[in-house]
Design a protein around this motif. Structure first.
Motif, short mmCIF file in Angstrom:
data_model
loop_
_atom_site.label_atom_id
_atom_site.label_comp_id
_atom_site.label_asym_id
_atom_site.label_seq_id
_atom_site.Cartn_x
_atom_site.Cartn_y
_atom_site.Cartn_z
N GLY A 1 -16.51 22.86 -0.87
CA GLY A 1 -15.61 22.02 -1.51
C GLY A 1 -14.36 21.80 -0.74
O GLY A 1 -13.46 20.87 -0.89
N GLY A 2 -14.34 22.56 0.66
CA GLY A 2 -13.02 22.57 1.43
C GLY A 2 -13.02 21.21 2.07
O GLY A 2 -11.84 20.68 2.15
N ILE A 3 -14.15 20.75 2.43
CA ILE A 3 -14.21 19.35 3.16
C ILE A 3 -13.51 18.15 2.12
O ILE A 3 -12.85 17.33 2.48
N GLU A 4 -14.34 18.17 0.89
CA GLU A 4 -13.76 17.25 -0.09
C GLU A 4 -12.31 17.51 -0.16
O GLU A 4 -11.67 16.31 -0.40
N GLU A 5 -11.62 18.58 -0.50
CA GLU A 5 -10.36 18.67 -0.62
C GLU A 5 -9.35 18.22 0.64
O GLU A 5 -8.36 17.56 0.10
N LYS A 6 -9.82 18.44 1.68
CA LYS A 6 -9.24 18.02 2.81
C LYS A 6 -9.25 16.34 3.01
O LYS A 6 -8.12 15.75 3.24
N THR A 7 -10.31 15.84 2.73
CA THR A 7 -10.39 14.54 2.64
C THR A 7 -9.40 13.79 1.57
O THR A 7 -8.87 12.66 1.72
N ALA A 8 -9.58 14.40 0.24
CA ALA A 8 -8.97 13.74 -0.91
C ALA A 8 -7.28 14.07 -0.57
O ALA A 8 -6.53 13.07 -1.12
N ALA A 9 -6.85 14.96 0.11
CA ALA A 9 -5.50 15.32 0.39
C ALA A 9 -4.94 14.06 1.11
O ALA A 9 -3.64 13.64 1.19
N ILE A 10 -5.65 13.18 1.87
CA ILE A 10 -5.14 12.60 2.97
C ILE A 10 -5.88 10.89 2.80
O ILE A 10 -5.70 10.10 3.55
N GLU A 11 -6.45 10.73 1.60
CA GLU A 11 -7.54 9.54 1.55
C GLU A 11 -6.49 8.14 1.20
O GLU A 11 -7.07 7.34 2.17
N ALA A 12 -5.62 8.30 0.55
CA ALA A 12 -4.78 7.32 0.52
C ALA A 12 -4.11 6.86 1.56
O ALA A 12 -4.09 5.70 2.20
N SER A 13 -4.05 7.74 2.58
CA SER A 13 -3.28 7.40 3.92
C SER A 13 -4.26 7.11 5.05
O SER A 13 -4.02 6.28 5.84
N ILE A 14 -5.60 7.36 4.72
CA ILE A 14 -6.67 6.92 5.65
C ILE A 14 -6.91 5.48 5.12
O ILE A 14 -6.82 4.89 6.21
N LEU B 1 0.90 -1.32 0.04
CA LEU B 1 -0.06 0.01 0.14
C LEU B 1 0.91 1.25 -0.09
O LEU B 1 1.98 1.17 0.54
N GLN B 2 0.37 2.25 -0.53
CA GLN B 2 1.24 3.52 -0.53
C GLN B 2 0.14 4.67 -0.18
O GLN B 2 -1.16 4.85 -0.55
N GLY B 3 0.78 5.59 1.02
CA GLY B 3 -0.19 6.64 1.46
C GLY B 3 -0.14 8.25 0.38
O GLY B 3 0.23 7.94 -0.90
N SER B 4 -0.78 8.92 0.94
CA SER B 4 -0.90 10.18 0.30
C SER B 4 0.42 10.97 0.20
O SER B 4 1.35 10.44 1.12
N LYS B 5 0.48 11.99 -0.44
CA LYS B 5 1.82 12.49 -0.78
C LYS B 5 1.80 13.61 0.57
O LYS B 5 1.46 14.80 0.32
N LEU B 6 2.54 13.09 1.87
CA LEU B 6 2.40 13.97 2.81
C LEU B 6 3.99 14.15 3.61
O LEU B 6 4.74 13.07 3.07
N PRO B 7 3.96 14.97 4.62
CA PRO B 7 5.07 14.63 5.43
C PRO B 7 5.35 13.36 5.97
O PRO B 7 4.19 12.61 6.23
N VAL B 8 6.45 12.98 6.21
CA VAL B 8 6.74 11.59 7.07
C VAL B 8 7.48 11.84 8.13
O VAL B 8 8.61 12.54 8.20
N LEU B 9 6.89 11.65 9.30
CA LEU B 9 7.78 11.45 10.80
C LEU B 9 8.42 10.05 10.93
O LEU B 9 7.70 8.93 10.92
#
Length: 601
Positions: free
Chosen positions: A461-474, A144-152
């Motif tokens: 549209g703001g909520i959809e944008e937030k969810t789309a930005a992290i959907e793969a990581s969810i 699996l691969q997550g969204s393009k997010l920072p990594v800790l």
């Protein structure tokens, strides 16, 4: 002769007892070792190199497959196999060896694989032992691969999370690396303390953590500080309630709202889930720049023990978090006694002279939007300028039980002035302040000028944008932590949770338009408060309410049985059946030996 035979029989019984005990201990140790090493049996791991630093990703077992979770800011062309207990991995008819990449692998697909040590496809154990191993290295694998997010990436001093996850008060030193969404190493720092955090959320399978660095570091542009919070959002099926509430607060001008960033978390090379790294609420240049003012928190009495605090009229505590030195606790108590006396006597005009009206008006509107089940009970932060005698409300914190998730699951009008006013001191304050025409006018102005536009941005549209930005990581996070997360919409999918949050906010917008648009702001209103009562054991009451809502006997909010851990009582008994039999045999042997010794036979 009988006496001598009795002694011999006694010696045999003692020897049998020792042997049985030793066998039991050996089996127990072997089983514990087997449990400990179960995750380490995997014949391979993944490695990748990012900004000059090499990293490893260990897989974890689920009910269906072994999963490897890859950060979204890494290309699969740069992810390599590292064969630890075999030479080759046969996957989908192809053979991959040490250092081969995952460039041709399909994500989110379950593969049948076999780790082998020779070109003939013989499994690693078969080649080593000359016989069929039962297929321990044949397994189902998913990448699996997550969204393009920072990594800790965190490394603990012991290399284990067993003690940290087992005791919230336990802490370890370690090291932290932070990579931005483009894969650049932006922070590398020593951790002085890494520990668990949270109250009722601590019982969840996915836990929140606290980080204290040895030196202040600017993490992802949030300003230099030593203390940071890793928020799990485990009980928020939409994942974005904290972020949504904080964004509304920032756009509406609420002071000292914590900054946050979503990030993938890896601890000791193991994927730990999707987290929000947040600023901790504390005084400081890059946090709450309040100088020597008092940082306060309304909290449950059970959580206030061990910290300096004062009591409100019905024994509700207000914890004093700062200043740590020269704290005038008596002065704080006197301020709240005077403020409470004004409120309880209905002297709202005098009460308003003791508060920063702007911060209270903003907090009123914000709490109307949130309908926070913790409002007035816990995580209710305030700060006090004791010298001037002015109380400020804010900042916000802990919003996962808000906006349709909590005790008030549907939007309702004037939640703030009616939320358990017989128990809730803060709700009583706001009910009396709301009676003042000037305060109602300020509320209406704040809503239409600041909060309503921020809400519309999210709903359009703001909520959809937030969810789309992290959907793969969810999706990765839910594979890592598949247990039911809440008694509310327990088995709902992400789309359902997001739709519920959106519908709640639309309903709330409509109600606030009606309430604040038709508000009469010319004359004061008389407010009659119910008698103040002490709310006994609020945490127990909350857990009881959750139980009535659907938690079965013997279950925790995570949906797992409490008795016997994840196996349950019957499963635990079956798992340790050999130990039970051996212990019974040992006990029987001891009784027999004692009886023989007593009778002399």
């Amino acid at each position: 002769m009988s006496v001598r035979f009795g002694k011999i029989r006694g010696l045999l019984l003692v020897a049998s007892l020792i042997m049985l005990t030793a066998m039991s201990l050996l089996i127990l140790v072997a089983n514990k070792k087997e449990e400990k090493e179960e995750g380490g049996r995997l014949p391979f791991s993944l490695t990748y190199r990012q900004d000059g630093v090499s990293h490893r990703i260990q897989g974890f077992r689920t009910e269906t497959a072994v999963c490897f979770c890859i950060p979204g800011n890494v290309s699969l062309d740069d992810v390599h196999l590292d064969m630890k207990a075999a030479k080759y991995l046969f996957i989908d008819g192809g053979q991959l060896g040490d250092d081969d990449t995952l460039s041709g692998v399909e994500l989110n697909r379950i593969y049948e694989t076999d780790a082998s040590d020779a070109d003939n496809g013989q499994s690693y154990e078969e080649s080593a032992s000359g016989q069929d191993s039962g297929g321990e290295n044949r397994m189902l694998v998913m990448f699996l691969q997550g969204s393009k997010l920072p990594v800790l990436r965190l490394t603990t001093e012991t290399g284990s999370m067993e003690a940290v996850n087992g005791d919230k008060e336990y802490s370890e030193a370690g090291f932290l690396e932070v990579y931005d969404a483009d894969g650049r190493l932006v922070t590398a720092a020593k951790m002085e303390r890494f520990s668990g955090r949270g109250n009722t959320s601590w019982d969840g399978a996915k836990k929140s953590y606290a980080v204290k660095l040895e030196d202040a570091e600017d993490i992802l542009g949030m300003g230099a500080a030593k203390r940071w919070v890793l928020c799990a959002n485990y009980y928020d099926g939409a994942y974005i309630r904290n972020q949504t509430g904080f964004e509304i607060a920032v756009k509406s001008g609420m002071a000292f709202t914590p900054e946050e960033r979503f990030a993938e978390l890896y601890i000791n090379d193991e994927y730990a889930g999707l987290y929000q790294i947040m600023e901790k609420i504390e005084p400081g240049k890059n946090r709450m720049d309040i100088g020597n003012d008092y940082l306060l928190e309304v909290d449950y009495i059970e959580r206030a023990v061990g910290a300096p605090y004062i009591l409100l009229e019905n024994e509700q505590p207000v914890v004093v978090h700062a200043p740590e030195k020269n704290c005038d606790l008596e002065g704080v108590q006197q301020f709240f006694d005077a403020f409470t006396a004004d409120v309880e006597s209905g002297n709202a005009a005098a009460a308003m002279e003791k508060i920063d009206v702007d911060s209270f008006a903003k907090r009123f509107v914000m709490e109307e939007i949130l309908q926070d089940m913790d409002f007035g009970y816990t995580s209710q932060y305030l700060y006090l300028d004791l010298e001037k005698g002015i109380l400020y409300d804010g900042p916000l914190w802990d919003l996962d039980n808000t906006m349709g998730r909590g005790t008030a699951v549907e939007a309702q009008a004037l939640f703030v002035t009616d939320y358990e006013t017989n128990y809730n001191n803060v709700s009583r304050w706001y009910a009396v302040l709301y009676g003042q025409a000037s305060f109602r006018k300020r509320i209406s102005e704040e809503y239409f000028l600041h909060f309503r536009p921020a809400l519309l941005d999210l709903l359009n549209g703001g909520i959809e944008e937030k969810t789309a930005a992290i959907e793969a990581s969810i999706a990765m996070d839910q594979v890592r932590f598949p247990a039911p997360r809440s008694v509310f919409m327990t088995y709902a999918q992400l789309e359902e949770h997001t739709a519920y949050l959106t519908n709640y906010l639309w309903d709330k917008l409509y109600q606030m338009d009606m309430t604040f648009g038709e508000m009469q702001t010319e004359t004061d209103m008389e407010v009659a408060l119910p008698p103040a009562e002490v709310k006994e054991n609020p945490l127990e009451m909350e857990q009881s309410e959750q139980g009535e809502a659907g938690i079965g006997q013997g279950e925790s909010e995570t949906g797992q049985e409490d008795v016997g851990g994840e196996r349950g009582l019957f499963g635990t008994l079956m798992y340790y059946r050999f130990h039970a039999v051996l212990l019974v045999m040992c006990a029987s042997g001891m009784l027999l030996w004692y009886r023989c010794r007593k009778t002399g036979k």
